[in-house]
Write a protein that holds these residues in place. Sequence first.
Motif, PDB file in Angstrom:
ATOM      1  N   ILE A 128       0.817  -1.216   0.000  1.00 26.60           N
ATOM      2  CA  ILE A 128       0.000   0.000   0.000  1.00 26.60           C
ATOM      3  C   ILE A 128       0.851   1.267   0.000  1.00 26.60           C
ATOM      4  N   MET A 129       2.129   1.149  -0.212  1.00 30.35           N
ATOM      5  CA  MET A 129       3.037   2.296  -0.184  1.00 30.35           C
ATOM      6  C   MET A 129       2.843   3.181  -1.411  1.00 30.35           C
ATOM      7  N   PRO A 130       3.217   4.454  -1.335  1.00 30.11           N
ATOM      8  CA  PRO A 130       3.191   5.303  -2.526  1.00 30.11           C
ATOM      9  C   PRO A 130       4.301   4.925  -3.504  1.00 30.11           C
ATOM     10  N   VAL A 131       4.019   5.025  -4.783  1.00 32.11           N
ATOM     11  CA  VAL A 131       5.010   4.763  -5.829  1.00 32.11           C
ATOM     12  C   VAL A 131       4.919   5.878  -6.868  1.00 32.11           C
ATOM     13  N   TYR A 132       5.956   6.010  -7.680  1.00 33.32           N
ATOM     14  CA  TYR A 132       5.980   7.050  -8.711  1.00 33.32           C
ATOM     15  C   TYR A 132       4.756   6.896  -9.605  1.00 33.32           C
ATOM     16  N   PRO A 133       4.056   7.990  -9.907  1.00 36.43           N
ATOM     17  CA  PRO A 133       2.832   7.900 -10.711  1.00 36.43           C
ATOM     18  C   PRO A 133       3.033   7.117 -12.010  1.00 36.43           C
ATOM     19  N   GLY A 134       2.178   6.135 -12.222  1.00 36.23           N
ATOM     20  CA  GLY A 134       2.262   5.271 -13.394  1.00 36.23           C
ATOM     21  C   GLY A 134       2.960   3.956 -13.132  1.00 36.23           C
TER      22      GLY A 134
ATOM     23  N   GLU B 242       3.467   0.447 -10.950  1.00 35.88           N
ATOM     24  CA  GLU B 242       2.626  -0.476 -10.182  1.00 35.88           C
ATOM     25  C   GLU B 242       3.178  -0.638  -8.772  1.00 35.88           C
ATOM     26  N   LYS B 243       2.288  -0.796  -7.827  1.00 36.31           N
ATOM     27  CA  LYS B 243       2.692  -1.010  -6.443  1.00 36.31           C
ATOM     28  C   LYS B 243       3.293  -2.408  -6.276  1.00 36.31           C
ATOM     29  N   PRO B 244       4.090  -2.604  -5.231  1.00 39.53           N
ATOM     30  CA  PRO B 244       4.673  -3.926  -4.996  1.00 39.53           C
ATOM     31  C   PRO B 244       3.589  -4.975  -4.738  1.00 39.53           C
TER      32      PRO B 244
ATOM     33  N   LYS C  63       8.497 -15.389   0.972  1.00 35.26           N
ATOM     34  CA  LYS C  63       7.612 -14.499   0.222  1.00 35.26           C
ATOM     35  C   LYS C  63       8.059 -14.393  -1.230  1.00 35.26           C
ATOM     36  N   CYS C  64       7.096 -14.259  -2.107  1.00 32.28           N
ATOM     37  CA  CYS C  64       7.362 -13.944  -3.518  1.00 32.28           C
ATOM     38  C   CYS C  64       7.068 -12.461  -3.700  1.00 32.28           C
ATOM     39  N   ILE C  65       8.076 -11.712  -4.142  1.00 25.95           N
ATOM     40  CA  ILE C  65       7.976 -10.258  -4.209  1.00 25.95           C
ATOM     41  C   ILE C  65       8.141  -9.785  -5.651  1.00 25.95           C
ATOM     42  N   THR C  66       7.198  -8.982  -6.107  1.00 25.94           N
ATOM     43  CA  THR C  66       7.278  -8.368  -7.435  1.00 25.94           C
ATOM     44  C   THR C  66       7.244  -6.853  -7.251  1.00 25.94           C
ATOM     45  N   LEU C  67       8.289  -6.191  -7.709  1.00 29.32           N
ATOM     46  CA  LEU C  67       8.326  -4.740  -7.562  1.00 29.32           C
ATOM     47  C   LEU C  67       9.251  -4.124  -8.596  1.00 29.32           C
ATOM     48  N   TYR C  68       9.020  -2.849  -8.875  1.00 23.19           N
ATOM     49  CA  TYR C  68       9.875  -2.117  -9.796  1.00 23.19           C
ATOM     50  C   TYR C  68      11.199  -1.775  -9.105  1.00 23.19           C
ATOM     51  N   SER C  69      12.225  -1.585  -9.905  1.00 24.04           N
ATOM     52  CA  SER C  69      13.567  -1.379  -9.355  1.00 24.04           C
ATOM     53  C   SER C  69      13.742  -0.007  -8.705  1.00 24.04           C
ATOM     54  N   HIS C  70      12.776   0.885  -8.895  1.00 20.02           N
ATOM     55  CA  HIS C  70      12.855   2.221  -8.297  1.00 20.02           C
ATOM     56  C   HIS C  70      11.726   2.411  -7.281  1.00 20.02           C
TER      57      HIS C  70
ATOM     58  N   LEU D  61      21.911  -6.606  -8.422  1.00 15.90           N
ATOM     59  CA  LEU D  61      21.135  -7.137  -9.537  1.00 15.90           C
ATOM     60  C   LEU D  61      21.888  -6.905 -10.846  1.00 15.90           C
ATOM     61  N   GLU D  62      21.880  -7.895 -11.715  1.00 11.20           N
ATOM     62  CA  GLU D  62      22.546  -7.755 -13.005  1.00 11.20           C
ATOM     63  C   GLU D  62      21.907  -6.628 -13.812  1.00 11.20           C
ATOM     64  N   LYS D  63      22.743  -5.728 -14.346  1.00 10.53           N
ATOM     65  CA  LYS D  63      22.315  -4.609 -15.182  1.00 10.53           C
ATOM     66  C   LYS D  63      21.275  -3.743 -14.462  1.00 10.53           C
ATOM     67  N   ALA D  64      21.540  -3.461 -13.190  1.00  9.39           N
ATOM     68  CA  ALA D  64      20.568  -2.760 -12.346  1.00  9.39           C
ATOM     69  C   ALA D  64      20.532  -1.266 -12.664  1.00  9.39           C
ATOM     70  N   ASP D  65      19.435  -0.817 -13.279  1.00  7.05           N
ATOM     71  CA  ASP D  65      19.228   0.618 -13.493  1.00  7.05           C
ATOM     72  C   ASP D  65      18.904   1.314 -12.179  1.00  7.05           C
ATOM     73  N   GLY D  66      18.412   0.535 -11.215  1.00 11.32           N
ATOM     74  CA  GLY D  66      18.101   1.049  -9.892  1.00 11.32           C
ATOM     75  C   GLY D  66      17.869  -0.105  -8.936  1.00 11.32           C
ATOM     76  N   SER D  67      17.733   0.215  -7.650  1.00 13.75           N
ATOM     77  CA  SER D  67      17.468  -0.821  -6.657  1.00 13.75           C
ATOM     78  C   SER D  67      16.978  -0.188  -5.373  1.00 13.75           C
ATOM     79  N   PRO D  68      15.995  -0.807  -4.717  1.00 12.78           N
ATOM     80  CA  PRO D  68      15.680  -0.402  -3.347  1.00 12.78           C
ATOM     81  C   PRO D  68      16.902  -0.586  -2.460  1.00 12.78           C
ATOM     82  N   VAL D  69      17.011   0.236  -1.419  1.00 10.94           N
ATOM     83  CA  VAL D  69      18.141   0.162  -0.496  1.00 10.94           C
ATOM     84  C   VAL D  69      17.639   0.280   0.941  1.00 10.94           C
TER      85      VAL D  69
END
Length: 212
Positions: free
Chosen positions: A13-19, A21-23, A39-46, A197-205
């Motif tokens: 339920i966290m906020p994410v950049y407009p457009g 998808e939430k985790p 847990k199985c986690i699906t989320l964007y790299s940013h 992550l391989e070829k990581a354009d971004g990552s949670p930290v």
Amino acid sequence: MIITDLTHTISPIMPVYPGTEKPVIVEATTIEKNGFAEKCITLYSHTGTHIDSPGHILPGRHTLDQFNADKFIGRGIVIDVAEIRSDSIEKHDIELYAGEIEASDFVLFNTGWDKYWNDTGYFSGFPVLSKEATAWLCGFPLKGIGLDCISIDPVGDMNMENHTLLFEQDMIIIENLRNLDLLKNIQFMFSCLPLKLEKADGSPVRAVGIIL
């Protein structure tokens, strides 16, 4: 040693950049059913408190996995701009910190905007570095710039001038920090190690400030 957590919690339920998808976080296994929890986690790299790499925007530039681990740890300074009554952080607002910036690896901007986390107001109206201020910061041998906002450029700005200027200097950008007000006027070590992550354009930290 005092460690200050500068990281928002990742949740469905966290906020994410407009457009974006939430985790999605699913209990893939449980102790009751399988004898262990996973847990199985699906989320964007940013998602959440995260790093942008130069390869996020500039073709052929470094992705996070291509940096040595020491790129993500170093001396930090918090510049307090929470009282600026403008949507722009100008060079004259920060140049008095030149000496402290010269002695630092990371410059973190406390805008106070993390108080709007989980509020629709989080995505607009936050102060943004002017192009002149960003270009001035590029004159220092910094590892990265961080802030407690959703982006270092205005939401929806496709030119992303601040991103581009910093990435051209091979800096990283740390967005969605929190609790930076707790580190004002304090010398500390900053750590923002990403997933490798391989070829990581971004990552949670899990970003932290460490007072030795």
